[in-house]
Scaffold this motif. Structure first.
Motif, mmCIF file in Angstrom:
data_model
loop_
_atom_site.group_PDB
_atom_site.id
_atom_site.type_symbol
_atom_site.label_atom_id
_atom_site.label_comp_id
_atom_site.label_asym_id
_atom_site.label_seq_id
_atom_site.Cartn_x
_atom_site.Cartn_y
_atom_site.Cartn_z
ATOM 1 N N GLN A 139 0.831 -1.204 0.000
ATOM 2 C CA GLN A 139 0.000 0.000 0.000
ATOM 3 C C GLN A 139 0.871 1.263 0.000
ATOM 4 N N LEU A 140 1.892 1.293 0.835
ATOM 5 C CA LEU A 140 2.804 2.432 0.874
ATOM 6 C C LEU A 140 3.505 2.597 -0.468
ATOM 7 N N GLN A 142 2.435 1.697 -3.454
ATOM 8 C CA GLN A 142 1.480 2.226 -4.427
ATOM 9 C C GLN A 142 1.216 3.716 -4.192
ATOM 10 N N GLU A 143 1.061 4.097 -2.940
ATOM 11 C CA GLU A 143 0.855 5.518 -2.604
ATOM 12 C C GLU A 143 2.030 6.365 -3.076
ATOM 13 N N ALA A 144 3.231 5.894 -2.806
ATOM 14 C CA ALA A 144 4.437 6.648 -3.147
ATOM 15 C C ALA A 144 4.603 6.810 -4.652
ATOM 16 N N GLU A 146 2.009 6.665 -6.951
ATOM 17 C CA GLU A 146 0.747 7.002 -7.611
ATOM 18 C C GLU A 146 0.929 8.091 -8.674
#
Length: 154
Positions: A139-140, A142-144, A146
């Motif tokens: 998740q981190l 993917q966030e980083a 995006e």
């Protein structure tokens, strides 16, 4: 920058695997961090710039010949990365993730964001990416990434 990453790792006494105290492991991290500037970063950024930013700024598509040349330059350093740094290890410095892995994958996501899936035909590189993502947290990760992964939506 690399300098600030090393400063932060030392200042906040991050877990040892990020910037190992073992001199041989640290030397592998330092070696990669020095090498990557003109290799992975240089060639990956060049592909991103020529495939995404220049056409966006100029309104002109990139010639297939130019794109092929830039892609080939990146493939040369990807081969070097696999052979010299990954070898048969899970991560660059050995069995645990380090700043070298983090920096490497961040740089490699630029060409991916430009639409060049450099992991597709490189199983060793794809497995390494999977391990790095898992170590950081999917998740981190993917966030980083995006923004870069959606850059073509501009």
């Amino acid at each position: 920058s690399i300098a600030i990453l090393l400063y932060l790792a030392r200042k906040f006494k991050t877990p040892d695997h990020w910037y190992p105290s073992d001199l041989q492991k640290r030397a592998r991290v330092d070696e990669y961090l020095s090498w990557q500037h003109i290799n992975i970063r240089g060639k990956g950024s060049k592909l991103f710039l020529t495939k995404v930013l220049l056409p966006l700024l100029t309104g002109q598509p990139l010639s297939p010949e130019k794109l092929e040349g830039v892609t080939e330059e990146l493939n040369v350093v990807l081969n070097q990365f696999e052979e010299k740094f990954l070898q048969d290890k899970p991560f660059i410095a050995g069995s645990e993730i380090s700043l070298a892995d983090l920096v490497a994958l961040v740089e490699l996501m630029q060409p991916v964001g430009a639409g060049y899936d450099l992991f597709e035909e490189r199983p060793k590189l794809a497995e390494w990416r999977r391990r790095v993502e898992e170590a950081v947290g999917k998740q981190l990760f993917q966030e980083a990434h995006e923004g870069i992964l959606n850059i073509k939506n501009l």
